[in-house]
Design a protein around this motif. Structure first.
Motif, PDB file in Angstrom:
ATOM      1  N   LEU A 120       0.869  -1.177   0.000  1.00 53.67           N
ATOM      2  CA  LEU A 120       0.000   0.000   0.000  1.00 53.67           C
ATOM      3  C   LEU A 120       0.903   1.222   0.000  1.00 53.67           C
ATOM      4  O   LEU A 120       1.746   1.379   0.880  1.00 53.67           O
ATOM      5  N   VAL A 121       0.726   2.065  -1.002  1.00 52.30           N
ATOM      6  CA  VAL A 121       1.565   3.249  -1.158  1.00 52.30           C
ATOM      7  C   VAL A 121       0.738   4.496  -0.867  1.00 52.30           C
ATOM      8  O   VAL A 121      -0.342   4.680  -1.434  1.00 52.30           O
ATOM      9  N   THR A 122       1.257   5.326   0.033  1.00 53.77           N
ATOM     10  CA  THR A 122       0.686   6.635   0.309  1.00 53.77           C
ATOM     11  C   THR A 122       1.724   7.677  -0.090  1.00 53.77           C
ATOM     12  O   THR A 122       2.850   7.340  -0.473  1.00 53.77           O
ATOM     13  N   VAL A 123       1.347   8.954   0.004  1.00 55.58           N
ATOM     14  CA  VAL A 123       2.246  10.038  -0.381  1.00 55.58           C
ATOM     15  C   VAL A 123       2.362  11.007   0.786  1.00 55.58           C
ATOM     16  O   VAL A 123       1.350  11.411   1.359  1.00 55.58           O
ATOM     17  N   ASP A 124       3.601  11.389   1.120  1.00 51.30           N
ATOM     18  CA  ASP A 124       3.781  12.319   2.240  1.00 51.30           C
ATOM     19  C   ASP A 124       3.590  13.769   1.791  1.00 51.30           C
ATOM     20  O   ASP A 124       3.318  14.045   0.621  1.00 51.30           O
ATOM     21  N   SER A 125       3.736  14.701   2.719  1.00 49.33           N
ATOM     22  CA  SER A 125       3.464  16.112   2.434  1.00 49.33           C
ATOM     23  C   SER A 125       4.469  16.720   1.452  1.00 49.33           C
ATOM     24  O   SER A 125       4.218  17.786   0.896  1.00 49.33           O
ATOM     25  N   LYS A 126       5.578  16.031   1.207  1.00 47.56           N
ATOM     26  CA  LYS A 126       6.569  16.512   0.240  1.00 47.56           C
ATOM     27  C   LYS A 126       6.446  15.786  -1.095  1.00 47.56           C
ATOM     28  O   LYS A 126       7.313  15.923  -1.956  1.00 47.56           O
ATOM     29  N   GLY A 127       5.377  14.987  -1.249  1.00 50.43           N
ATOM     30  CA  GLY A 127       5.146  14.292  -2.509  1.00 50.43           C
ATOM     31  C   GLY A 127       5.934  13.005  -2.677  1.00 50.43           C
ATOM     32  O   GLY A 127       5.999  12.459  -3.774  1.00 50.43           O
ATOM     33  N   ARG A 128       6.525  12.515  -1.589  1.00 53.72           N
ATOM     34  CA  ARG A 128       7.327  11.294  -1.663  1.00 53.72           C
ATOM     35  C   ARG A 128       6.469  10.082  -1.319  1.00 53.72           C
ATOM     36  O   ARG A 128       5.684  10.122  -0.372  1.00 53.72           O
ATOM     37  N   PRO A 129       6.611   8.985  -2.082  1.00 50.13           N
ATOM     38  CA  PRO A 129       5.820   7.781  -1.796  1.00 50.13           C
ATOM     39  C   PRO A 129       6.354   7.031  -0.591  1.00 50.13           C
ATOM     40  O   PRO A 129       7.546   7.112  -0.266  1.00 50.13           O
ATOM     41  N   ARG A 130       5.450   6.323   0.073  1.00 52.01           N
ATOM     42  CA  ARG A 130       5.834   5.454   1.194  1.00 52.01           C
ATOM     43  C   ARG A 130       5.006   4.184   1.081  1.00 52.01           C
ATOM     44  O   ARG A 130       3.780   4.238   0.935  1.00 52.01           O
ATOM     45  N   ALA A 131       5.678   3.045   1.110  1.00 50.58           N
ATOM     46  CA  ALA A 131       4.999   1.755   0.952  1.00 50.58           C
ATOM     47  C   ALA A 131       5.077   0.965   2.243  1.00 50.58           C
ATOM     48  O   ALA A 131       6.033   1.080   3.006  1.00 50.58           O
ATOM     49  N   ARG A 132       4.035   0.169   2.458  1.00 44.53           N
ATOM     50  CA  ARG A 132       4.021  -0.785   3.560  1.00 44.53           C
ATOM     51  C   ARG A 132       3.198  -1.978   3.090  1.00 44.53           C
ATOM     52  O   ARG A 132       2.329  -1.841   2.223  1.00 44.53           O
TER      53      ARG A 132
END
Length: 158
Positions: free
Chosen positions: A27-39
């Motif tokens: 599951l990929v979300t996006v942080d406030s700086k536009g960077r993806p984060r997966a878990r």
């Protein structure tokens, strides 16, 4: 080359087969700086009015909450070594309605075949009203299935 399908029903069987086979998604979300984060997580899916709806029983962590508050778009990416893939690009929101939480709790317990379904009591001992039990609803705006043997790709969009 990808083929666009008109109704989700055209790819539903393959969608479900890949989910049952692969089970876990990134599951990929996006942080406030536009960077993806997966878990890696374990959503369940159902079809409502001809459209897929994803449910994710998850801890409502500060990171996931901040990401979704800033940008509600997520991607669920499924892959196996045979190169079969399924991607669901969605809008996501936390659900607080207790009746919906109860229904999805039961969907996890009984309504989804193992290994996708499981007893969430293992993680939330207080049941569906456990204050730590978070529920994320994901509504896809694009679903793509890719068959590994020939990379045949089909895309559905509402």
């Amino acid at each position: 080359m990808a083929t666009t399908v008109q109704s989700f029903a055209e790819i539903e069987e393959e969608f479900n087969r890949y989910i049952r086979d692969i089970v876990y998604c990134s599951l990929v979300t996006v942080d406030s700086k536009g960077r993806p984060r997966a878990r890696v997580l374990l959503p369940i899916w159902e079809v409502v009015d001809g459209r897929p709806v994803g449910w994710l029983a998850a801890y409502k962590t500060p990171v996931k909450t901040a990401h979704l508050k800033n940008n509600p778009h997520v991607t669920c990416a499924y892959w196996n070594p045979r190169q079969n893939c399924m991607f669901a690009d969605c809008t996501a929101e936390w659900i607080e309605d207790q009746q919906v939480k109860n229904e999805v709790w039961e969907l996890y317990r009984k309504g989804s075949p193992a290994p996708v379904g499981y007893d969430p009591q293992r993680y939330w001992s207080g049941g569906p009203s456990d204050p730590e039990f978070g529920l994320l609803r994901m509504d896809p705006f694009r679903v793509q299935v890719v068959r590994g043997q020939d990379l045949k790709s089909r895309i559905w969009q509402p």
